[in-house]
Design an enzyme around this catalytic site. Structure first.
Site, PDB file in Angstrom:
ATOM      1  CE  LYS A   1     -77.442 -71.165 -27.175  1.00  0.00           C
ATOM      2  NZ  LYS A   1     -77.498 -71.261 -25.717  1.00  0.00           N
TER       3      LYS A   1
ATOM      4  CD  GLN B   1     -75.687 -73.000 -23.031  1.00  0.00           C
ATOM      5  OE1 GLN B   1     -75.603 -72.321 -24.039  1.00  0.00           O
ATOM      6  NE2 GLN B   1     -76.811 -73.591 -22.667  1.00  0.00           N
TER       7      GLN B   1
ATOM      8  CG  ASP C   1     -80.193 -66.519 -22.994  1.00  0.00           C
ATOM      9  OD1 ASP C   1     -80.749 -66.966 -24.004  1.00  0.00           O
ATOM     10  OD2 ASP C   1     -79.248 -67.090 -22.412  1.00  0.00           O
TER      11      ASP C   1
END
Ligand code: NAP
Length: 285
Positions: free
Chosen positions: A53, A97, A120
């Protein structure tokens, strides 16, 4: 024989679009897009995802802010950090994460992220928006799948779409996105009866089960578009999808490989969501 859908190529074109738009925002508005990535503990797979990322941020010209926290970090400390990031104007998107260590409740942490920075699309506000078709952000993996289907030129409206898997991050939002495009959608799961029969009716088959080679060629309708979301690590270390590629490619019209199909799309769509977040936070979208 099926045509291979090249996820690397499609993801490169999404990243190029994002890069061009981010450069325009910098030049014309003096705005630098920023993504904060928070990782807790030392899960090696998570470490790889976070590094990828960061690299993607660099490639599209975003600032990335990495917070690597110790495994022993308390939930309260993590929530404090999320609150700081929620208020930080340099940070347009926040990604925590997953998975988190067991002593931290993932739902509580996700719910603490400002929905405007939830790139997300896991926050209940964004999940609700997906349901009613008013999305700010699309969940990254299903959005990547939609882009791959679009790359084949396949019209979704009126097609029989079958999604195997009903997880909150893949199966359910995937079904909603196909429905919003007027597909006739069937969602299958571990209690589904006659799975093979249902799959054989699919013009578009999306498989997100997490079992190597679960769908075989005899379950696929001639000419179907087959999208394999699965990422399974075999004993010999190789990555393998949920679809048995060799038999499936003989039946499908288009098929995604693993690796090189859906995988590269997820990060590209994360970059796209972060750009959208930056534009929205600055009244530009
Ligand atoms: P998950 O949360 O474990 O969900 C798996 C789904 O498969 C569940 O809904 C389960 O049904 C269903 N299932 C299990 N056995 C089945 C069976 N025998 N017949 C029919 N359905 C069955 O997994 P996930 O997070 O959605 O991920 C699925 C796969 O996609 C994994 O391999 C994961 O690594 C991969 N993935 C890839 C990306 C990417 O970027 N490429 C992103 C996310 C996930 P029940 O609900 O009834 O248990």
């Amino acid at each position: 024989m099926a045509q291979i859908i090249d996820g690397k190529q499609v993801s490169a074109s999404v990243k190029q679009e994002v890069k061009d738009e981010a450069a325009k925002l910098r030049e014309e508005k003096g705005l630098k897009v920023g993504l904060a990535v928070v990782i807790v503990g030392n899960n090696p797979a998570s470490r790889v995802y976070v590094n990828n990322k960061k690299k993607a941020c660099e490639a599209v010209g975003f600032q990335s802010f990495e917070y690597a926290l110790d495994e022993a970090t308390t939930q309260e400390q993590l929530l404090d950090l999320v609150n700081v990031l929620n208020r930080d104007d340099r940070v347009n998107g926040i990604l925590v994460q997953l998975p988190l260590p067991k002593h931290i409740d993932e739902k509580t942490v996700i719910n603490a992220i400002s929905p405007e920075k939830d790139v997300d699309a896991f926050h209940p506000v964004n999940v609700g928006k997906i349901m009613i078709g008013e999305y700010a952000f699309l969940p990254c993996t299903p959005a990547g799948v939609m882009r791959l289907i679009a790359s084949t030129g396949t019209e979704i409206a009126g097609k029989q779409c079958v999604v195997i898997g009903r997880s909150n991050i893949v199966g359910k939002p995937m079904a909603m996105l196909l429905l919003h495009e007027s597909g006739t959608v069937t969602v299958c799961h571990s209690k589904t009866k006659n799975l093979k029969e249902i799959c054989l009716g699919a013009d578009i088959l999306v498989v997100a089960v997490g079992r190597a080679n679960f769908v075989t060629g005899d379950m696929i309708k001639e000419g179907a578009v087959v999208i394999d979301v699965g990422m399974n690590r075999l004993d010999d270390g190789r990555l393998c999808g949920d679809v048995e590629f060799e038999s499936a490619e003989k039946k499908a019209s288009y098929i995604t490989p693993v690796p090189g199909g859906v995988g590269p799309m997820t990060i590209a769509m994360l970059m796209k969501n972060t750009l959208t977040a930056a534009k929205q936070q600055n009244g530009l979208a």
